[in-house]
Design a protein around this motif. Structure first.
Motif, PDB file in Angstrom:
ATOM      1  N   GLY A 102      21.827  30.849  -0.949  1.00 13.42           N
ATOM      2  CA  GLY A 102      21.640  31.739  -2.088  1.00 13.42           C
ATOM      3  C   GLY A 102      21.854  33.192  -1.748  1.00 13.42           C
ATOM      4  O   GLY A 102      21.230  34.081  -2.349  1.00 13.42           O
ATOM      5  N   LEU A 103      22.754  33.464  -0.791  1.00 11.95           N
ATOM      6  CA  LEU A 103      23.033  34.824  -0.351  1.00 11.95           C
ATOM      7  C   LEU A 103      24.529  35.108  -0.410  1.00 11.95           C
ATOM      8  O   LEU A 103      25.341  34.194  -0.505  1.00 11.95           O
ATOM      9  CB  LEU A 103      22.531  35.025   1.089  1.00 11.95           C
ATOM     10  CG  LEU A 103      21.029  34.835   1.338  1.00 11.95           C
ATOM     11  CD1 LEU A 103      20.734  34.816   2.830  1.00 11.95           C
ATOM     12  CD2 LEU A 103      20.231  35.931   0.632  1.00 11.95           C
ATOM     13  N   SER A 104      24.868  36.392  -0.339  1.00 13.39           N
ATOM     14  CA  SER A 104      26.272  36.815  -0.330  1.00 13.39           C
ATOM     15  C   SER A 104      26.445  38.008   0.593  1.00 13.39           C
ATOM     16  O   SER A 104      25.535  38.839   0.725  1.00 13.39           O
ATOM     17  CB  SER A 104      26.743  37.243  -1.735  1.00 13.39           C
ATOM     18  OG  SER A 104      26.835  36.169  -2.632  1.00 13.39           O
ATOM     19  N   PHE A 289      38.540  35.170 -14.902  1.00 14.48           N
ATOM     20  CA  PHE A 289      37.714  34.041 -14.485  1.00 14.48           C
ATOM     21  C   PHE A 289      36.503  34.568 -13.737  1.00 14.48           C
ATOM     22  O   PHE A 289      36.480  35.716 -13.272  1.00 14.48           O
ATOM     23  CB  PHE A 289      38.510  33.053 -13.624  1.00 14.48           C
ATOM     24  CG  PHE A 289      39.224  33.676 -12.446  1.00 14.48           C
ATOM     25  CD1 PHE A 289      38.712  33.583 -11.160  1.00 14.48           C
ATOM     26  CD2 PHE A 289      40.434  34.345 -12.627  1.00 14.48           C
ATOM     27  CE1 PHE A 289      39.369  34.143 -10.082  1.00 14.48           C
ATOM     28  CE2 PHE A 289      41.104  34.909 -11.548  1.00 14.48           C
ATOM     29  CZ  PHE A 289      40.569  34.819 -10.273  1.00 14.48           C
ATOM     30  N   THR A 290      35.484  33.737 -13.633  1.00 10.21           N
ATOM     31  CA  THR A 290      34.229  34.122 -12.985  1.00 10.21           C
ATOM     32  C   THR A 290      33.856  33.063 -11.969  1.00 10.21           C
ATOM     33  O   THR A 290      33.885  31.868 -12.266  1.00 10.21           O
ATOM     34  CB  THR A 290      33.097  34.269 -14.023  1.00 10.21           C
ATOM     35  OG1 THR A 290      33.486  35.232 -15.004  1.00 10.21           O
ATOM     36  CG2 THR A 290      31.811  34.720 -13.351  1.00 10.21           C
ATOM     37  N   ASP A 291      33.487  33.519 -10.762  1.00 11.37           N
ATOM     38  CA  ASP A 291      33.142  32.565  -9.707  1.00 11.37           C
ATOM     39  C   ASP A 291      32.217  33.245  -8.704  1.00 11.37           C
ATOM     40  O   ASP A 291      31.963  34.452  -8.783  1.00 11.37           O
ATOM     41  CB  ASP A 291      34.418  32.054  -9.019  1.00 11.37           C
ATOM     42  CG  ASP A 291      34.263  30.638  -8.478  1.00 11.37           C
ATOM     43  OD1 ASP A 291      33.110  30.215  -8.238  1.00 11.37           O
ATOM     44  OD2 ASP A 291      35.292  29.955  -8.295  1.00 11.37           O
ATOM     45  N   TYR A 292      31.723  32.457  -7.740  1.00  7.45           N
ATOM     46  CA  TYR A 292      30.903  32.976  -6.649  1.00  7.45           C
ATOM     47  C   TYR A 292      31.696  34.054  -5.904  1.00  7.45           C
ATOM     48  O   TYR A 292      32.923  33.974  -5.774  1.00  7.45           O
ATOM     49  CB  TYR A 292      30.533  31.833  -5.725  1.00  7.45           C
ATOM     50  CG  TYR A 292      29.744  32.220  -4.497  1.00  7.45           C
ATOM     51  CD1 TYR A 292      28.434  32.682  -4.595  1.00  7.45           C
ATOM     52  CD2 TYR A 292      30.315  32.110  -3.234  1.00  7.45           C
ATOM     53  CE1 TYR A 292      27.714  33.029  -3.462  1.00  7.45           C
ATOM     54  CE2 TYR A 292      29.597  32.446  -2.093  1.00  7.45           C
ATOM     55  CZ  TYR A 292      28.306  32.920  -2.214  1.00  7.45           C
ATOM     56  OH  TYR A 292      27.591  33.264  -1.094  1.00  7.45           O
ATOM     57  N   SER A 293      31.012  35.057  -5.393  1.00  3.76           N
ATOM     58  CA  SER A 293      31.668  36.257  -4.876  1.00  3.76           C
ATOM     59  C   SER A 293      32.750  35.977  -3.845  1.00  3.76           C
ATOM     60  O   SER A 293      33.873  36.496  -3.955  1.00  3.76           O
ATOM     61  CB  SER A 293      30.626  37.202  -4.275  1.00  3.76           C
ATOM     62  OG  SER A 293      29.879  36.555  -3.256  1.00  3.76           O
TER      63      SER A 293
END
Length: 439
Positions: A102-104, A289-293
């Motif tokens: 759950g981190l980036s 579009f939208t996605d995880y970083s």
């Protein structure tokens, strides 16, 4: 583990070495033992990651350390976001671990094949007017120096080493572990589409400041740029990634397979490059579009190339691109690869390309196996007019005297290098050129 090999080459194949002995330590103690063993024999020792640098910064001259057995997770604290990993972990693996936790990473470049130590040592950066490169996310380093000592380096412990080693060029010692400050996972909304180049350049500040992570690609011999505007969103935002078929068509078929065909044709018929670029530019379409970083930050790069990238003062960025465009047309050069333009915040790291100034980055590429120097030297001369600084892992021709003029803290870094590595254990011909020899 130690193994002699007959040859080594980097990813692009433009840097090679023979007669190399490769060491495969596991753990910091084995790294220190390797350092002691090579030092006692009077040799030179270079670390190597994925070999993704185009310069000879990692080219071995006798001994090489590979971190393929030293690539694990050391510690991860979800509450603080601090994550410590071993030097050989790739950015791709790090991203996968962070996502599961759950981190980036706050910011990334567009390649994830590098090892952590390689990306740190060469000053890898991404884009974003208020964001620094990977080095600005470092909170600690474990460094094995030439006498075999293991230094724990943070802002409080060995602070002068920590300050420099965040972009250390491999000249200060062997990085064993790196501690990053990560943040809660976030998504990115990516908006991509073509714009007239003149419109991009005239509105560059508004574009760069108007979104979190902005960049554009310009196809020489055309008037079209592909803009990319990435906006950070909470991770609980509903994701809408590109459909798999769209990814295969756009990012694999068009960006890699078809582009490889275009490059192959351009090498056989150089006169056709302007027309080929125009056709490529016309094929560009808008998409959102939208996605995880990390899925947005990173792009697949399967066509092999050689690259030069210069950091220039951000205020001069549009003028530099304009002059490069004029140079290409006036010299008759035929350039099949797009030019990539990004921005970054200033930082305070001695040999960071963004040290002390907001920066714009201009990256130029040519296919492997071509004579890239006429083009690269012309771009280098333009960047030099505004005190441009070369990316350490990408081609350039500067020596220590030129580097000193462009980095106010150059002598500070060299003095630390001479203190930590007085006999040149970790040097090679490239580092001797850009940092100078020892007095």
């Amino acid at each position: 583990m130690t193994s002699p090999i007959s040859r080594w080459s980097n990813w692009a194949g433009n840097q090679r070495a023979t007669g190399v002995t490769v060491h495969h330590p596991r753990g910091t103690a084995e790294i220190a033992a390797t350092v002691a063993r090579v030092r006692s024999g009077g040799g030179r020792l270079k670390a190597i990651g994925s070999g993704h640098s185009f310069t000879a910064i990692g080219r071995p001259e006798g001994h090489q350390v590979a971190f393929d057995r030293h690539a694990g997770l050391v510690a991860l604290d979800r509450a603080t976001g601090l994550v410590t990993v071993e030097a050989g972990m790739t950015i791709r693996t790090l991203n996968a671990i962070l996502r599961q936790a759950g981190l980036s990473m706050t910011n990334l470049g567009d390649i994830d094949k590098q090892t952590v130590s390689g990306a740190v040592s060469t000053g890898t950066h991404g884009t974003g007017a208020t964001f620094g490169g990977i080095a600005t996310q470092i909170r600690g380093l474990e460094l094995v120096v030439a006498d075999g000592t293991v230094l724990t380096c943070t802002a409080k412990e060995n602070p002068e080493v920590f300050a420099a080693a965040r972009v250390g060029l491999g000249a200060l010692g062997l990085i064993s572990t790196v501690t990053f400050q990560t943040e809660p996972a976030f998504a990115i909304c990516a908006e991509e589409g073509p714009m007239p180049l003149d419109e991009v350049l005239s509105g560059l500040d508004a574009l760069a400041d108007g979104t979190d992570h902005f960049e554009f690609y310009w196809f020489p011999h055309t008037e079209v740029a592909l803009t990319k505007r990435n906006t950070r969103l909470p991770y609980d935002t509903p994701l809408s990634p590109l459909p798999r078929w769209k990814t295969m068509v756009d990012d694999e078929l068009l960006s890699n397979v078809a582009f490889a065909g275009v490059i192959g044709l351009s090498r056989r018929v150089p006169a056709g490059i302007p027309r080929l670029n125009q056709l490529t530019a016309r094929a560009l379409g808008a998409r959102t579009f939208t996605d995880y970083s990390s899925e947005i930050f990173v792009s697949a790069r399967r066509v092999r190339f050689v690259e030069m990238e210069y950091a220039v003062p951000r205020a001069d960025l549009a003028a530099v691109v304009t002059e490069i465009r004029s140079m290409i047309e006036s010299t008759g050069l035929r350039i099949p690869f797009p030019i990539e333009v990004r921005v970054a915040a200033a930082d305070n790291i001695a040999l960071s390309t963004a040290a002390g100034r907001e920066s714009g980055y201009v990256a130029v590429h040519l296919p492997i196996g071509t004579d890239f120097w006429p083009y690269f030297r012309a771009v280098e001369a333009i960047a030099g007019q505004v005190q441009g600084r070369p990316h350490w892992g990408k081609m350039h021709s500067l020596d220590a005297s030129a580097v000193r003029e462009r980095y106010p803290r150059f002598d500070e870094f060299v003095a630390l290098r001479d203190k930590l590595d007085p006999t040149g254990l970790f040097t090679n011909a490239y580092l001797d050129r850009v940092l100078g020899g020892r007095s």
